[in-house]
Motif scaffolding. Structure first.
Motif, PDB file in Angstrom:
ATOM      1  N   ASN A  90      20.954   5.427   3.495  1.00 16.93           N
ATOM      2  CA  ASN A  90      19.650   6.088   3.535  1.00 16.93           C
ATOM      3  C   ASN A  90      18.562   5.162   4.075  1.00 16.93           C
ATOM      4  OD1 ASN A  90      20.389   8.627   2.564  1.00 16.93           O
ATOM      5  ND2 ASN A  90      20.341   7.925   0.455  1.00 16.93           N
ATOM      6  N   PRO A  91      17.542   5.708   4.747  1.00 10.95           N
ATOM      7  CA  PRO A  91      16.428   4.900   5.264  1.00 10.95           C
ATOM      8  C   PRO A  91      15.454   4.538   4.142  1.00 10.95           C
ATOM      9  CG  PRO A  91      16.063   7.203   5.783  1.00 10.95           C
ATOM     10  CD  PRO A  91      17.403   7.137   5.115  1.00 10.95           C
ATOM     11  N   VAL A  92      15.919   3.674   3.258  1.00 12.82           N
ATOM     12  CA  VAL A  92      15.143   3.413   2.038  1.00 12.82           C
ATOM     13  C   VAL A  92      13.846   2.662   2.321  1.00 12.82           C
ATOM     14  CG1 VAL A  92      17.123   3.552   0.497  1.00 12.82           C
ATOM     15  CG2 VAL A  92      16.526   1.348   1.531  1.00 12.82           C
ATOM     16  N   GLU A  93      13.824   1.884   3.396  1.00 12.27           N
ATOM     17  CA  GLU A  93      12.575   1.172   3.710  1.00 12.27           C
ATOM     18  C   GLU A  93      11.439   2.165   3.942  1.00 12.27           C
ATOM     19  OE1 GLU A  93      15.466   0.727   5.183  1.00 12.27           O
ATOM     20  OE2 GLU A  93      16.015  -1.415   5.164  1.00 12.27           O
ATOM     21  N   GLU A  94      11.727   3.228   4.683  1.00 12.05           N
ATOM     22  CA  GLU A  94      10.711   4.252   4.940  1.00 12.05           C
ATOM     23  C   GLU A  94      10.333   4.976   3.652  1.00 12.05           C
ATOM     24  OE1 GLU A  94      10.096   8.421   7.491  1.00 12.05           O
ATOM     25  OE2 GLU A  94      11.855   7.148   7.858  1.00 12.05           O
ATOM     26  N   ILE A  95      11.323   5.295   2.841  1.00 11.40           N
ATOM     27  CA  ILE A  95      11.058   5.994   1.578  1.00 11.40           C
ATOM     28  C   ILE A  95      10.192   5.134   0.664  1.00 11.40           C
ATOM     29  CG2 ILE A  95      12.113   6.930  -0.512  1.00 11.40           C
ATOM     30  CD1 ILE A  95      14.554   7.670   1.248  1.00 11.40           C
ATOM     31  N   ILE A  96      10.517   3.855   0.567  1.00 11.38           N
ATOM     32  CA  ILE A  96       9.755   2.953  -0.304  1.00 11.38           C
ATOM     33  C   ILE A  96       8.311   2.837   0.171  1.00 11.38           C
ATOM     34  CG2 ILE A  96       9.528   0.541  -1.050  1.00 11.38           C
ATOM     35  CD1 ILE A  96      12.644   0.419  -0.939  1.00 11.38           C
ATOM     36  N   ALA A  97       8.127   2.658   1.463  1.00  9.84           N
ATOM     37  CA  ALA A  97       6.768   2.510   2.001  1.00  9.84           C
ATOM     38  C   ALA A  97       5.933   3.754   1.734  1.00  9.84           C
ATOM     39  CB  ALA A  97       6.826   2.213   3.500  1.00  9.84           C
ATOM     40  N   LYS A  98       6.520   4.928   1.950  1.00  9.75           N
ATOM     41  CA  LYS A  98       5.765   6.166   1.729  1.00  9.75           C
ATOM     42  C   LYS A  98       5.519   6.415   0.255  1.00  9.75           C
ATOM     43  CE  LYS A  98       6.661   8.670   5.981  1.00  9.75           C
ATOM     44  NZ  LYS A  98       6.982   9.979   6.594  1.00  9.75           N
ATOM     45  N   LYS A 154       5.246  10.017  -9.429  1.00  4.31           N
ATOM     46  CA  LYS A 154       5.052   8.742 -10.124  1.00  4.31           C
ATOM     47  C   LYS A 154       6.246   7.815  -9.988  1.00  4.31           C
ATOM     48  CE  LYS A 154       1.100  10.232 -11.364  1.00  4.31           C
ATOM     49  NZ  LYS A 154      -0.072   9.804 -10.559  1.00  4.31           N
ATOM     50  N   LEU A 155       7.413   8.396  -9.693  1.00  5.15           N
ATOM     51  CA  LEU A 155       8.624   7.590  -9.544  1.00  5.15           C
ATOM     52  C   LEU A 155       9.531   8.237  -8.517  1.00  5.15           C
ATOM     53  CD1 LEU A 155      10.327   5.151 -10.651  1.00  5.15           C
ATOM     54  CD2 LEU A 155      11.518   6.835 -12.049  1.00  5.15           C
ATOM     55  N   VAL A 156      10.057   7.407  -7.607  1.00  6.96           N
ATOM     56  CA  VAL A 156      11.080   7.830  -6.654  1.00  6.96           C
ATOM     57  C   VAL A 156      12.345   7.043  -6.989  1.00  6.96           C
ATOM     58  CG1 VAL A 156      11.771   7.932  -4.237  1.00  6.96           C
ATOM     59  CG2 VAL A 156       9.374   8.321  -4.873  1.00  6.96           C
ATOM     60  N   SER A 157      13.439   7.774  -7.242  1.00 11.42           N
ATOM     61  CA  SER A 157      14.707   7.126  -7.583  1.00 11.42           C
ATOM     62  C   SER A 157      15.782   7.654  -6.646  1.00 11.42           C
ATOM     63  CB  SER A 157      15.077   7.402  -9.044  1.00 11.42           C
ATOM     64  OG  SER A 157      16.187   6.619  -9.431  1.00 11.42           O
ATOM     65  N   VAL A 158      16.189   6.830  -5.691  1.00 13.09           N
ATOM     66  CA  VAL A 158      17.114   7.285  -4.650  1.00 13.09           C
ATOM     67  C   VAL A 158      18.284   6.327  -4.494  1.00 13.09           C
ATOM     68  CG1 VAL A 158      15.413   8.586  -3.321  1.00 13.09           C
ATOM     69  CG2 VAL A 158      15.745   6.149  -2.854  1.00 13.09           C
ATOM     70  N   ALA A 175       2.706   4.254  -0.852  1.00 14.03           N
ATOM     71  CA  ALA A 175       1.430   4.724  -0.288  1.00 14.03           C
ATOM     72  C   ALA A 175       0.758   5.772  -1.175  1.00 14.03           C
ATOM     73  CB  ALA A 175       1.656   5.286   1.117  1.00 14.03           C
ATOM     74  N   VAL A 176       1.563   6.510  -1.972  1.00 20.57           N
ATOM     75  CA  VAL A 176       0.977   7.494  -2.886  1.00 20.57           C
ATOM     76  C   VAL A 176       0.941   6.975  -4.320  1.00 20.57           C
ATOM     77  CG1 VAL A 176       1.661   9.444  -1.428  1.00 20.57           C
ATOM     78  CG2 VAL A 176       3.188   8.706  -3.290  1.00 20.57           C
ATOM     79  N   GLY A 177       1.252   5.690  -4.503  1.00 18.10           N
ATOM     80  CA  GLY A 177       1.146   5.072  -5.823  1.00 18.10           C
ATOM     81  C   GLY A 177       2.375   5.194  -6.692  1.00 18.10           C
ATOM     82  N   ALA A 178       3.503   5.631  -6.120  1.00 21.28           N
ATOM     83  CA  ALA A 178       4.728   5.797  -6.903  1.00 21.28           C
ATOM     84  C   ALA A 178       5.543   4.502  -6.928  1.00 21.28           C
ATOM     85  CB  ALA A 178       5.572   6.924  -6.328  1.00 21.28           C
ATOM     86  N   LYS A 179       6.270   4.302  -8.013  1.00 21.98           N
ATOM     87  CA  LYS A 179       7.229   3.206  -8.109  1.00 21.98           C
ATOM     88  C   LYS A 179       8.583   3.687  -7.607  1.00 21.98           C
ATOM     89  CE  LYS A 179       4.057   0.754 -10.038  1.00 21.98           C
ATOM     90  NZ  LYS A 179       3.288  -0.172  -9.165  1.00 21.98           N
ATOM     91  N   VAL A 180       9.442   2.738  -7.194  1.00 17.27           N
ATOM     92  CA  VAL A 180      10.719   3.102  -6.588  1.00 17.27           C
ATOM     93  C   VAL A 180      11.874   2.362  -7.251  1.00 17.27           C
ATOM     94  CG1 VAL A 180      12.071   3.217  -4.464  1.00 17.27           C
ATOM     95  CG2 VAL A 180       9.591   3.495  -4.371  1.00 17.27           C
ATOM     96  N   LEU A 181      12.889   3.137  -7.657  1.00 10.45           N
ATOM     97  CA  LEU A 181      14.156   2.591  -8.128  1.00 10.45           C
ATOM     98  C   LEU A 181      15.221   2.893  -7.093  1.00 10.45           C
ATOM     99  CD1 LEU A 181      15.714   2.793 -11.664  1.00 10.45           C
ATOM    100  CD2 LEU A 181      17.086   3.355  -9.677  1.00 10.45           C
ATOM    101  N   ASP A 209      11.112  -4.378  -0.905  1.00 15.57           N
ATOM    102  CA  ASP A 209       9.888  -4.105  -1.655  1.00 15.57           C
ATOM    103  C   ASP A 209      10.103  -3.010  -2.697  1.00 15.57           C
ATOM    104  OD1 ASP A 209       7.234  -4.718  -2.272  1.00 15.57           O
ATOM    105  OD2 ASP A 209       6.446  -3.105  -1.009  1.00 15.57           O
ATOM    106  N   CYS A 210      11.337  -2.876  -3.216  1.00 19.40           N
ATOM    107  CA  CYS A 210      11.580  -1.911  -4.287  1.00 19.40           C
ATOM    108  C   CYS A 210      11.077  -2.478  -5.615  1.00 19.40           C
ATOM    109  CB  CYS A 210      13.065  -1.567  -4.383  1.00 19.40           C
ATOM    110  SG  CYS A 210      14.144  -2.978  -4.688  1.00 19.40           S
ATOM    111  N   ASP A 211      10.845  -1.584  -6.552  1.00 18.59           N
ATOM    112  CA  ASP A 211      10.354  -1.988  -7.874  1.00 18.59           C
ATOM    113  C   ASP A 211      11.494  -2.225  -8.850  1.00 18.59           C
ATOM    114  OD1 ASP A 211       7.376  -1.602  -7.413  1.00 18.59           O
ATOM    115  OD2 ASP A 211       8.153   0.365  -6.840  1.00 18.59           O
ATOM    116  N   PHE A 212      12.579  -1.455  -8.682  1.00 18.00           N
ATOM    117  CA  PHE A 212      13.777  -1.605  -9.514  1.00 18.00           C
ATOM    118  C   PHE A 212      15.006  -1.469  -8.616  1.00 18.00           C
ATOM    119  CE2 PHE A 212      10.617   0.551 -12.239  1.00 18.00           C
ATOM    120  CZ  PHE A 212      10.532  -0.348 -13.310  1.00 18.00           C
ATOM    121  N   LEU A 213      16.086  -2.153  -9.002  1.00 20.51           N
ATOM    122  CA  LEU A 213      17.378  -2.013  -8.331  1.00 20.51           C
ATOM    123  C   LEU A 213      18.455  -2.025  -9.398  1.00 20.51           C
ATOM    124  CD1 LEU A 213      19.170  -2.095  -5.662  1.00 20.51           C
ATOM    125  CD2 LEU A 213      19.276  -4.577  -6.049  1.00 20.51           C
ATOM    126  N   ALA A 214      19.357  -1.048  -9.347  1.00 20.19           N
ATOM    127  CA  ALA A 214      20.445  -0.957 -10.315  1.00 20.19           C
ATOM    128  C   ALA A 214      21.779  -1.059  -9.589  1.00 20.19           C
ATOM    129  CB  ALA A 214      20.361   0.375 -11.064  1.00 20.19           C
TER     130      ALA A 214
END
Length: 406
Positions: free
Chosen positions: A181-189, A166-170, A192-198, A216-221
């Motif tokens: 890190n290849p965050v563009e690939e992580i965010i896209a994948k 449900k959430l990917v935080s990397v 694709a499974v419906g998870a949000k990304v921080l 295209d991230c959902d959150f940035l800290a």
């Protein structure tokens, strides 16, 4: 070089001092960067001329302070390419920004059986909040593994990412190794499974061009103090549609529209997440840090830092007993290493005796150190105001240390 390095260094008063009888060489920029004169003047100027609480006062000082505070919010919006200033929330730092998401989005949307995905490169502040949330909710924390090079094992991503996620935080850039890190690939994948990304942008925002729309991230800290700004100021970017459905983080003044003992209605974003009197002076001073970056130019900063990293790798590799840690192909100006048969803490103390400031230890990444089979490393991290001659001084000191022990 696209700027005069001596002229630029003159804008940083702290660099022009002796430590232990030696000219200071400051190579601990991944922990915190130094502050240009304009940031220091803005901070003292606020307390000398404009000190007042914001958003609620009708008098001139309050109006000025409010305007300056909100100008910083707009500057941050432009800096990271957010769609609107209301998507920018001020916090105490990256740590609080991550905890805010865990305590609001996490508590509302993470349920028993769900999964949260992090990476093996994470800072403790992007591990512990999710562990606490998983314990509370009965969710599971999954991890993207790390290769010996200090890069993520992206071949394993599909194994740890699923529709349960449900959430990917990397972390965007590793604070311990400098790995990008290849965050563009992580965010896209993840999407694709419906998870949000921080994204933990504590390191990336100071080294890379970061555009939240393009990523295209959902959150940035991220934190101001790693961007030539004051300590005690952080930023959480969040998509408007998510911020609006997330519950408040803390209760108090400013985050409300109306309070009655029968119930409370909350303020609009971003104020819903900014309860109480904020760190006004430091937020205002942060605007000058962003202006400094604009004046020098992100491209020029990156060019200088990349140049310093290449030189440092070449120069230090000549030292007998020098052991690099982390050899990622894509990295920022962070160099972690060991000196054979010398404990990292001892290296740090001996360098300090020569006026050279580096970081030693596990760098708040104990799981990563365990994965690499290390107690810790020595970390030299370079910023735009560092020079090749400072790297030469580092190398000369390390050569003396290595000879003493080998």
């Amino acid at each position: 070089m696209d700027f005069d390095i001596e002229q630029l260094r003159n804008r940083f008063p702290i660099l022009h001092q002796e430590v232990n009888g030696k000219q200071l060489v400051y190579l601990d920029n991944a922990a915190t960067t130094q502050k240009p004169d304009t940031v220091i003047r803005a901070l003292t100027g606020y307390y000398e001329k404009d000190n007042a609480n914001i958003h609620r006062g009708a008098h001139t000082l309050a109006a000025r302070a409010t305007d300056y505070f909100e100008e910083t919010r707009k500057a941050v919006q432009r800096f990271i390419g957010a769609r609107e200033a209301e998507e920018i929330i001020f916090t105490k730092g990256t740590t609080e920004s991550i905890n805010l998401v865990a305590a609001t989005f996490g508590r509302k949307f993470i349920q028993s059986g769900d999964e949260i995905l992090v990476s093996g490169l994470e800072h403790h502040s992007n591990i512990v909040p999710w562990q606490l949330l998983c314990q509370e909710k009965g969710a599971t924390l999954r991890v993207i593994p790390v290769l010996d090079s200090g890069e993520l094992d992206m071949d394993r991503l599909d194994e740890v990412l699923s529709e349960k996620t449900k959430l990917v935080s990397v972390v965007h850039v590793s604070n311990a190794l400098g790995t990008i890190n290849p965050v563009e690939e992580i965010i896209a994948k993840a999407h694709a499974v419906g998870a949000k990304v921080l994204l933990d942008g504590a390191q990336s925002t100071s080294h890379l061009e970061v555009d939240v729309k393009e990523l295209d991230c959902d959150f940035l800290a991220f934190s101001a103090h790693k961007l030539y700004g004051p300590t005690g100021v952080g930023v959480l970017y969040g998509r408007r549609e998510l911020l609006e459905i997330m519950p408040p983080y803390q209760g108090g003044g400013e985050m409300i529209k109306e309070v009655d003992f029968a119930g409370t209605t909350y303020n609009e974003i971003p104020f819903k997440f900014e309860a109480g009197t904020p760190n006004i002076g430091d937020v205002i001073a942060f605007r000058q840090a962003l202006r400094f970056i604009d004046e020098v130019g992100k491209a020029a900063i990156k060019k200088q830092e990349d140049h310093l990293l290449r030189y440092a790798i070449s120069r230090l590799s000549e030292i007998k007993g020098f052991i690099p840690v982390g050899t990622a192909r894509n990295r920022v100006s962070v160099l972690s290493f060991l000196i054979n048969r010398v404990h990292p803490f001892d290296v740090g103390m001996m360098l300090d005796a020569s006026g050279i400031a580096v970081r030693t230890g596990h760098h708040c990444t104990q799981p990563l150190m365990k994965r690499l089979g290390l107690e810790g490393t020595v970390r030299a991290s370079f910023s735009v105001y560092n020079t090749k001659s400072e790297i030469d001084r580092l190398a000369e000191s390390l050569e003396r240390i290595a000879k003493r022990k080998n």
